[in-house]
Structures are given as C-alpha cells and as structure tokens.
Design a protein around this motif. Structure first.
Motif, PDB file in Angstrom:
ATOM      1  N   LYS A   9       0.825  -1.205   0.000  1.00 24.05           N
ATOM      2  CA  LYS A   9       0.000   0.000   0.000  1.00 24.05           C
ATOM      3  C   LYS A   9       0.863   1.259   0.000  1.00 24.05           C
ATOM      4  O   LYS A   9       0.652   2.175  -0.802  1.00 24.05           O
ATOM      5  N   ILE A  10       1.841   1.313   0.878  1.00 23.04           N
ATOM      6  CA  ILE A  10       2.675   2.507   1.008  1.00 23.04           C
ATOM      7  C   ILE A  10       3.606   2.678  -0.190  1.00 23.04           C
ATOM      8  O   ILE A  10       3.832   3.792  -0.652  1.00 23.04           O
ATOM      9  N   SER A  11       4.141   1.578  -0.702  1.00 25.08           N
ATOM     10  CA  SER A  11       5.126   1.675  -1.783  1.00 25.08           C
ATOM     11  C   SER A  11       4.519   2.150  -3.101  1.00 25.08           C
ATOM     12  O   SER A  11       5.250   2.493  -4.024  1.00 25.08           O
ATOM     13  N   GLN A  12       3.204   2.209  -3.188  1.00 24.13           N
ATOM     14  CA  GLN A  12       2.575   2.766  -4.385  1.00 24.13           C
ATOM     15  C   GLN A  12       2.788   4.271  -4.467  1.00 24.13           C
ATOM     16  O   GLN A  12       2.756   4.846  -5.545  1.00 24.13           O
ATOM     17  N   LYS A  13       3.032   4.905  -3.318  1.00 22.92           N
ATOM     18  CA  LYS A  13       3.171   6.350  -3.276  1.00 22.92           C
ATOM     19  C   LYS A  13       4.555   6.814  -2.812  1.00 22.92           C
ATOM     20  O   LYS A  13       4.998   7.890  -3.177  1.00 22.92           O
ATOM     21  N   TYR A  14       5.242   6.006  -2.015  1.00 19.65           N
ATOM     22  CA  TYR A  14       6.515   6.394  -1.422  1.00 19.65           C
ATOM     23  C   TYR A  14       7.584   5.347  -1.697  1.00 19.65           C
ATOM     24  O   TYR A  14       7.273   4.178  -1.913  1.00 19.65           O
ATOM     25  N   ASP A  69      -6.245   1.246   8.138  1.00 23.06           N
ATOM     26  CA  ASP A  69      -6.995   1.877   7.061  1.00 23.06           C
ATOM     27  C   ASP A  69      -6.542   3.309   6.783  1.00 23.06           C
ATOM     28  O   ASP A  69      -6.697   3.805   5.676  1.00 23.06           O
ATOM     29  N   LYS A  70      -5.988   3.996   7.786  1.00 25.54           N
ATOM     30  CA  LYS A  70      -5.570   5.389   7.621  1.00 25.54           C
ATOM     31  C   LYS A  70      -4.126   5.528   7.153  1.00 25.54           C
ATOM     32  O   LYS A  70      -3.692   6.627   6.856  1.00 25.54           O
ATOM     33  N   ILE A  71      -3.402   4.459   7.115  1.00 21.30           N
ATOM     34  CA  ILE A  71      -1.989   4.521   6.726  1.00 21.30           C
ATOM     35  C   ILE A  71      -1.860   4.907   5.282  1.00 21.30           C
ATOM     36  O   ILE A  71      -2.596   4.580   4.433  1.00 21.30           O
TER      37      ILE A  71
END
Length: 71
Positions: A9-14, A69-71
C-alpha cells in the motif's frame, strides 16, 4: 502477512525500505535513524492485534498509533 500488505500500500506512493532482517527491533530502529529515515511505520504483534501500526516522523518525540486503514 500484514506487514507485506502495508508495504504494498505505502510503496505505491513512497519509496519504502522494508526491513525484515532477523535482528532486534532496537537495532533496526537505530540503523533507520543513522541512515536518515524520515518516516517510520512499525508493525508488531501488539499493533496487529489492535489493527493499528506505529507511525513516527523524524524529529518528533512521540509515536502515534494509526489504524491500518488510515496509513
């Protein structure tokens, strides 16, 4: 498993450093500080049970618990 989901989830943006080495959490956190990691998301058995992760920004003293869910 949950850490992998968060990573995706995070690696899609960062740009993400996923540290899954078999060393203590303290060693991982100390090394993250040494190389200048600015945002840290920690997944542990305790946080998974609460459906949360620990979130810490470099320069801030406090760690926040944030829902998955908020991460």
């Amino acid at each position: 498993k949950r850490a992998g989901e968060i990573y995706k989830k995070i690696s899609q943006k960062y740009e993400v450093l996923y540290d899954d080495r078999d060393i203590s959490a303290g060693e991982k956190l100390a090394e993250a500080d040494l190389i200048g990691i600015t945002k840290r998301v920690v997944v542990s058995d305790k946080t998974i049970k609460a459906n949360k992760v620990e979130l810490k920004f470099r320069g801030e003293k406090e760690t926040k618990l944030v829902s998955f869910d908020k991460i």
